[in-house]
Design a protein around this motif. Structure first.
Motif, PDB file in Angstrom:
ATOM      1  N   GLN A 295      45.228  39.182  40.848  1.00  0.00           N
ATOM      2  CA  GLN A 295      45.261  37.961  41.649  1.00  0.00           C
ATOM      3  C   GLN A 295      46.657  37.362  41.644  1.00  0.00           C
ATOM      4  O   GLN A 295      47.360  37.403  40.638  1.00  0.00           O
ATOM      5  CB  GLN A 295      44.254  36.942  41.100  1.00  0.00           C
ATOM      6  N   MET A 296      47.000  36.778  42.766  1.00  0.00           N
ATOM      7  CA  MET A 296      48.292  36.119  42.903  1.00  0.00           C
ATOM      8  C   MET A 296      48.227  34.740  42.248  1.00  0.00           C
ATOM      9  O   MET A 296      47.168  34.140  42.146  1.00  0.00           O
ATOM     10  CB  MET A 296      48.625  35.960  44.383  1.00  0.00           C
ATOM     11  N   ASP A 297      49.345  34.249  41.834  1.00  0.00           N
ATOM     12  CA  ASP A 297      49.481  32.914  41.275  1.00  0.00           C
ATOM     13  C   ASP A 297      50.636  32.237  42.017  1.00  0.00           C
ATOM     14  O   ASP A 297      51.467  32.916  42.609  1.00  0.00           O
ATOM     15  CB  ASP A 297      49.799  33.023  39.775  1.00  0.00           C
TER      16      ASP A 297
ATOM     17  N   VAL B 231      45.657  25.866  44.672  1.00  0.00           N
ATOM     18  CA  VAL B 231      44.423  26.574  44.346  1.00  0.00           C
ATOM     19  C   VAL B 231      44.137  27.690  45.351  1.00  0.00           C
ATOM     20  O   VAL B 231      43.531  28.705  45.006  1.00  0.00           O
ATOM     21  CB  VAL B 231      43.241  25.576  44.273  1.00  0.00           C
ATOM     22  N   LEU B 232      44.601  27.530  46.577  1.00  0.00           N
ATOM     23  CA  LEU B 232      44.373  28.557  47.593  1.00  0.00           C
ATOM     24  C   LEU B 232      44.973  29.903  47.210  1.00  0.00           C
ATOM     25  O   LEU B 232      44.560  30.939  47.730  1.00  0.00           O
ATOM     26  CB  LEU B 232      44.925  28.111  48.950  1.00  0.00           C
ATOM     27  N   SER B 233      45.926  29.909  46.302  1.00  0.00           N
ATOM     28  CA  SER B 233      46.558  31.171  45.903  1.00  0.00           C
ATOM     29  C   SER B 233      45.631  32.037  45.062  1.00  0.00           C
ATOM     30  O   SER B 233      45.838  33.244  44.952  1.00  0.00           O
ATOM     31  CB  SER B 233      47.854  30.910  45.129  1.00  0.00           C
ATOM     32  N   TYR B 234      44.598  31.450  44.513  1.00  0.00           N
ATOM     33  CA  TYR B 234      43.749  32.144  43.546  1.00  0.00           C
ATOM     34  C   TYR B 234      43.245  33.501  44.032  1.00  0.00           C
ATOM     35  O   TYR B 234      43.332  34.488  43.322  1.00  0.00           O
ATOM     36  CB  TYR B 234      42.568  31.269  43.125  1.00  0.00           C
ATOM     37  N   ASP B 235      42.691  33.568  45.219  1.00  0.00           N
ATOM     38  CA  ASP B 235      42.114  34.836  45.663  1.00  0.00           C
ATOM     39  C   ASP B 235      42.947  35.536  46.743  1.00  0.00           C
ATOM     40  O   ASP B 235      42.433  36.334  47.510  1.00  0.00           O
ATOM     41  CB  ASP B 235      40.671  34.658  46.119  1.00  0.00           C
ATOM     42  N   CYS B 236      44.231  35.249  46.752  1.00  0.00           N
ATOM     43  CA  CYS B 236      45.136  35.910  47.695  1.00  0.00           C
ATOM     44  C   CYS B 236      45.825  37.078  47.005  1.00  0.00           C
ATOM     45  O   CYS B 236      46.173  37.008  45.836  1.00  0.00           O
ATOM     46  CB  CYS B 236      46.190  34.928  48.207  1.00  0.00           C
ATOM     47  N   GLU B 237      46.043  38.127  47.767  1.00  0.00           N
ATOM     48  CA  GLU B 237      46.719  39.295  47.219  1.00  0.00           C
ATOM     49  C   GLU B 237      48.233  39.194  47.321  1.00  0.00           C
ATOM     50  O   GLU B 237      48.945  39.857  46.578  1.00  0.00           O
ATOM     51  CB  GLU B 237      46.241  40.562  47.922  1.00  0.00           C
ATOM     52  N   ASN B 238      48.713  38.380  48.275  1.00  0.00           N
ATOM     53  CA  ASN B 238      50.162  38.275  48.453  1.00  0.00           C
ATOM     54  C   ASN B 238      50.506  36.947  49.134  1.00  0.00           C
ATOM     55  O   ASN B 238      49.620  36.188  49.523  1.00  0.00           O
ATOM     56  CB  ASN B 238      50.702  39.461  49.255  1.00  0.00           C
ATOM     57  N   GLU B 239      51.784  36.708  49.265  1.00  0.00           N
ATOM     58  CA  GLU B 239      52.268  35.460  49.842  1.00  0.00           C
ATOM     59  C   GLU B 239      51.835  35.285  51.300  1.00  0.00           C
ATOM     60  O   GLU B 239      51.475  34.180  51.710  1.00  0.00           O
ATOM     61  CB  GLU B 239      53.790  35.399  49.731  1.00  0.00           C
TER      62      GLU B 239
ATOM     63  N   ALA C 247      49.136  36.302  52.739  1.00  0.00           N
ATOM     64  CA  ALA C 247      47.727  35.884  52.749  1.00  0.00           C
ATOM     65  C   ALA C 247      47.617  34.407  52.370  1.00  0.00           C
ATOM     66  O   ALA C 247      46.826  33.659  52.962  1.00  0.00           O
ATOM     67  CB  ALA C 247      46.906  36.747  51.793  1.00  0.00           C
ATOM     68  N   TRP C 248      48.411  33.985  51.395  1.00  0.00           N
ATOM     69  CA  TRP C 248      48.386  32.578  50.984  1.00  0.00           C
ATOM     70  C   TRP C 248      48.875  31.679  52.113  1.00  0.00           C
ATOM     71  O   TRP C 248      48.260  30.664  52.407  1.00  0.00           O
ATOM     72  CB  TRP C 248      49.228  32.371  49.723  1.00  0.00           C
TER      73      TRP C 248
END
Length: 98
Positions: free
Chosen positions: A5-7, A35-43, A45-46
């Motif tokens: 997961q991305m942070d 918080v939206l970054s939690y289930d993103c694979e990359n920037e 997607a975020w």
């Protein structure tokens, strides 16, 4: 084994600046965007998720302000929130166009 997961620490300086600018305007919005970054694979997607969320807030800023009680908690009304998210949305667009 799941995908990593991305942070927010994984964001570029330009993308992280979205969170910084949100924090200057509204702490609650800053938290939501982070918080939206939690289930993103990359920037990318975020950024897409952030843009979708900002657009939703811009369409109905009253709902966001009322839900989080922002007038009382942070002194932000719906018209201010709409301006905040529109400004952030333009920043997202600029990053996505690079």
């Amino acid at each position: 084994m799941g995908t990593e997961q991305m942070d927010t620490d994984d964001l570029s300086d330009e993308a992280y600046a979205i969170i910084v600018h949100a924090a200057k305007a509204c702490d609650t919005l800053k938290t939501e965007l982070g918080v939206l970054s939690y289930d993103c694979e990359n920037e990318d997607a975020w950024l897409e998720k952030v843009q979708t969320r900002l657009n939703a807030i811009a369409k109905d800023p009253d709902e966001f302000v009322e839900y989080w009680n922002l007038e009382e908690e942070e002194g932000i009304d719906a018209s201010q929130m709409k301006r905040i998210v529109q400004k952030l949305s333009r920043r997202v667009d600029a990053i996505r166009c690079q």
